[in-house]
Write a protein that holds these residues in place. Sequence first.
Motif, PDB file in Angstrom:
ATOM      1  N   UNK A 121     -51.351 -11.413  -4.919  1.00 35.47           N
ATOM      2  CA  UNK A 121     -51.389 -10.053  -5.480  1.00 35.47           C
ATOM      3  C   UNK A 121     -50.343  -9.162  -4.820  1.00 35.47           C
ATOM      4  N   UNK A 122     -50.211  -9.285  -3.506  1.00 33.39           N
ATOM      5  CA  UNK A 122     -49.237  -8.466  -2.779  1.00 33.39           C
ATOM      6  C   UNK A 122     -47.821  -8.855  -3.187  1.00 33.39           C
ATOM      7  N   UNK A 123     -47.550 -10.137  -3.259  1.00 35.17           N
ATOM      8  CA  UNK A 123     -46.194 -10.578  -3.653  1.00 35.17           C
ATOM      9  C   UNK A 123     -45.844 -10.115  -5.065  1.00 35.17           C
ATOM     10  N   UNK A 124     -46.813 -10.151  -5.973  1.00 34.87           N
ATOM     11  CA  UNK A 124     -46.596  -9.668  -7.336  1.00 34.87           C
ATOM     12  C   UNK A 124     -46.287  -8.171  -7.321  1.00 34.87           C
ATOM     13  N   UNK A 125     -47.032  -7.411  -6.512  1.00 34.03           N
ATOM     14  CA  UNK A 125     -46.784  -5.971  -6.399  1.00 34.03           C
ATOM     15  C   UNK A 125     -45.404  -5.691  -5.799  1.00 34.03           C
ATOM     16  N   UNK A 126     -44.976  -6.515  -4.846  1.00 35.17           N
ATOM     17  CA  UNK A 126     -43.653  -6.328  -4.243  1.00 35.17           C
ATOM     18  C   UNK A 126     -42.541  -6.643  -5.233  1.00 35.17           C
ATOM     19  N   UNK A 127     -42.769  -7.624  -6.104  1.00 32.51           N
ATOM     20  CA  UNK A 127     -41.778  -7.886  -7.164  1.00 32.51           C
ATOM     21  C   UNK A 127     -41.657  -6.676  -8.082  1.00 32.51           C
ATOM     22  N   UNK A 128     -42.790  -6.042  -8.382  1.00 31.44           N
ATOM     23  CA  UNK A 128     -42.766  -4.820  -9.187  1.00 31.44           C
ATOM     24  C   UNK A 128     -42.043  -3.700  -8.472  1.00 31.44           C
ATOM     25  N   UNK A 129     -42.294  -3.554  -7.171  1.00 30.09           N
ATOM     26  CA  UNK A 129     -41.625  -2.520  -6.381  1.00 30.09           C
ATOM     27  C   UNK A 129     -40.113  -2.697  -6.427  1.00 30.09           C
ATOM     28  N   UNK A 130     -39.659  -3.921  -6.410  1.00 29.46           N
ATOM     29  CA  UNK A 130     -38.215  -4.206  -6.423  1.00 29.46           C
ATOM     30  C   UNK A 130     -37.538  -3.678  -7.686  1.00 29.46           C
ATOM     31  N   UNK A 131     -38.301  -3.499  -8.761  1.00 30.61           N
ATOM     32  CA  UNK A 131     -37.735  -2.964 -10.007  1.00 30.61           C
ATOM     33  C   UNK A 131     -38.298  -1.574 -10.316  1.00 30.61           C
ATOM     34  N   UNK A 132     -38.900  -0.937  -9.302  1.00 28.31           N
ATOM     35  CA  UNK A 132     -39.355   0.437  -9.451  1.00 28.31           C
ATOM     36  C   UNK A 132     -40.702   0.605 -10.119  1.00 28.31           C
ATOM     37  N   UNK A 133     -41.491  -0.451 -10.190  1.00 31.70           N
ATOM     38  CA  UNK A 133     -42.810  -0.365 -10.814  1.00 31.70           C
ATOM     39  C   UNK A 133     -43.904  -0.517  -9.773  1.00 31.70           C
ATOM     40  N   UNK A 134     -45.076  -0.037 -10.105  1.00 31.93           N
ATOM     41  CA  UNK A 134     -46.232  -0.187  -9.224  1.00 31.93           C
ATOM     42  C   UNK A 134     -46.891   1.148  -8.982  1.00 31.93           C
ATOM     43  N   UNK A 135     -47.992   1.116  -8.278  1.00 33.89           N
ATOM     44  CA  UNK A 135     -48.721   2.338  -7.938  1.00 33.89           C
ATOM     45  C   UNK A 135     -48.083   2.915  -6.681  1.00 33.89           C
ATOM     46  N   UNK A 136     -47.043   3.708  -6.899  1.00 31.83           N
ATOM     47  CA  UNK A 136     -46.215   4.250  -5.821  1.00 31.83           C
ATOM     48  C   UNK A 136     -46.443   5.754  -5.748  1.00 31.83           C
ATOM     49  N   UNK A 137     -46.567   6.258  -4.531  1.00 36.40           N
ATOM     50  CA  UNK A 137     -46.746   7.694  -4.355  1.00 36.40           C
ATOM     51  C   UNK A 137     -45.990   8.142  -3.113  1.00 36.40           C
ATOM     52  N   UNK A 138     -45.319   9.282  -3.228  1.00 34.69           N
ATOM     53  CA  UNK A 138     -44.639   9.869  -2.068  1.00 34.69           C
ATOM     54  C   UNK A 138     -45.693  10.446  -1.137  1.00 34.69           C
ATOM     55  N   UNK A 139     -45.526  10.228   0.159  1.00 30.72           N
ATOM     56  CA  UNK A 139     -46.455  10.755   1.151  1.00 30.72           C
ATOM     57  C   UNK A 139     -46.011  12.147   1.571  1.00 30.72           C
TER      58      UNK A 139
END
Length: 93
Positions: A23-41
């Motif tokens: 699950x983490x690796x899949x989320x990191x692949x998404x992060x690499x293309x700007x996708x995922x549940x991302x939030x600025x802190x």
Amino acid sequence: MRILASEQVQLWLVALPPQTKRRVRLALRGLAVGRGDIQALRGKLDGFNRLRIGGLRIVFSERPGRLVHLEYADSRDLVYENFLRILQYRSSQ
């Protein structure tokens, strides 16, 4: 984007159970293309972002040259407090 991970994140990832690791690796692949549940802190962690993967969080920073640096990873209830301690320790050195 290219992703680099701190030693802590690398060791954390290796220690995860296989299904969680997938699950983490899949989320990191998404992060690499700007996708995922991302939030600025905000607040003391301003300048960092987080990637949410269920009850897990990865704190990361974006660097020049389309580079993402995974700074710290842990469960939701520990990640921000522990990462803030690390930042405070670094700034006192």
